[in-house]
Design an enzyme around this catalytic site. Structure first.
Site, PDB file in Angstrom:
ATOM      1  N   GLY A  11      28.884 -28.296   7.220  1.00 26.41           N
ATOM      2  CA  GLY A  11      29.879 -28.435   6.163  1.00 26.41           C
ATOM      3  C   GLY A  11      29.941 -27.243   5.236  1.00 26.41           C
ATOM      4  O   GLY A  11      30.856 -27.147   4.416  1.00 26.41           O
ATOM      5  N   CYS A  12      29.029 -26.303   5.358  1.00 26.69           N
ATOM      6  CA  CYS A  12      29.011 -25.102   4.508  1.00 26.69           C
ATOM      7  C   CYS A  12      30.099 -24.142   4.987  1.00 26.69           C
ATOM      8  O   CYS A  12      30.076 -23.688   6.133  1.00 26.69           O
ATOM      9  CB  CYS A  12      27.646 -24.436   4.576  1.00 26.69           C
ATOM     10  SG  CYS A  12      27.554 -22.839   3.739  1.00 26.69           S
TER      11      CYS A  12
END
Length: 150
Positions: A11-12
């Site tokens: 998700g980064c």
């Protein structure tokens, strides 16, 4: 080119940008979830080489940004113990390729893996600073579905 094992925080957006650069350079990227990987102190230590302990840390981690954790004051054993207990503190990404292990995504990594990178911050979170107005929410928390095992 090469097969790259890329330990990330799922998700980064910064890690997503870095993986895209590696793929554009012709590498095969195997993404793994840094937050749930079963690290040992020795395995984690092998990614930091001769870097000073303070450079092992993710400067965007909440406990570092708040001043609760000060990497400059830690010795190797204390730093590893903290990172094993709280993987969000680990500088990302951790990269393994052709028997070599490194941390971060700086100019030395780009030269090693022949990545074409536009000028600018290679490691910083695009959700900080100038991007905050467009993306005011933090990345998904480690407990969210987006942070599941890769």
């Amino acid at each position: 080119m090469s097969s790259v094992i890329f330990y990330e925080k799922p998700g980064c957006t910064g890690n997503a940008r870095q993986k895209a650069l590696l793929r554009e350079a012709g590498h095969e990227v195997e993404a793994r979830n840094l937050l749930v990987h079963p690290w040992t102190a020795g395995a984690l230590r092998s990614f930091f080489g001769g870097r000073p302990v303070a450079e092992w840390f993710n400067t965007s981690a909440p406990r570092i940004k708040s001043g609760e954790v000060s990497p400059q004051t830690l010795d190797e054993a204390a730093a590893l113990a903290l990172m094993l207990a709280e993987p969000l503190l680990i500088r990302r990404p951790l990269i393994e390729c052709d028997g070599r292990r490194e941390c971060g995504f700086d100019a030395a990594i780009e030269r090693w893996l022949a990545v074409a990178q536009p000028a600018g911050d290679r490691e910083g979170c695009p959700r900080n600073g100038a991007h905050a107005a467009h993306e005011p929410h933090a990345c998904p928390s480690p407990a969210s579905p987006a942070a599941g095992a890769a």
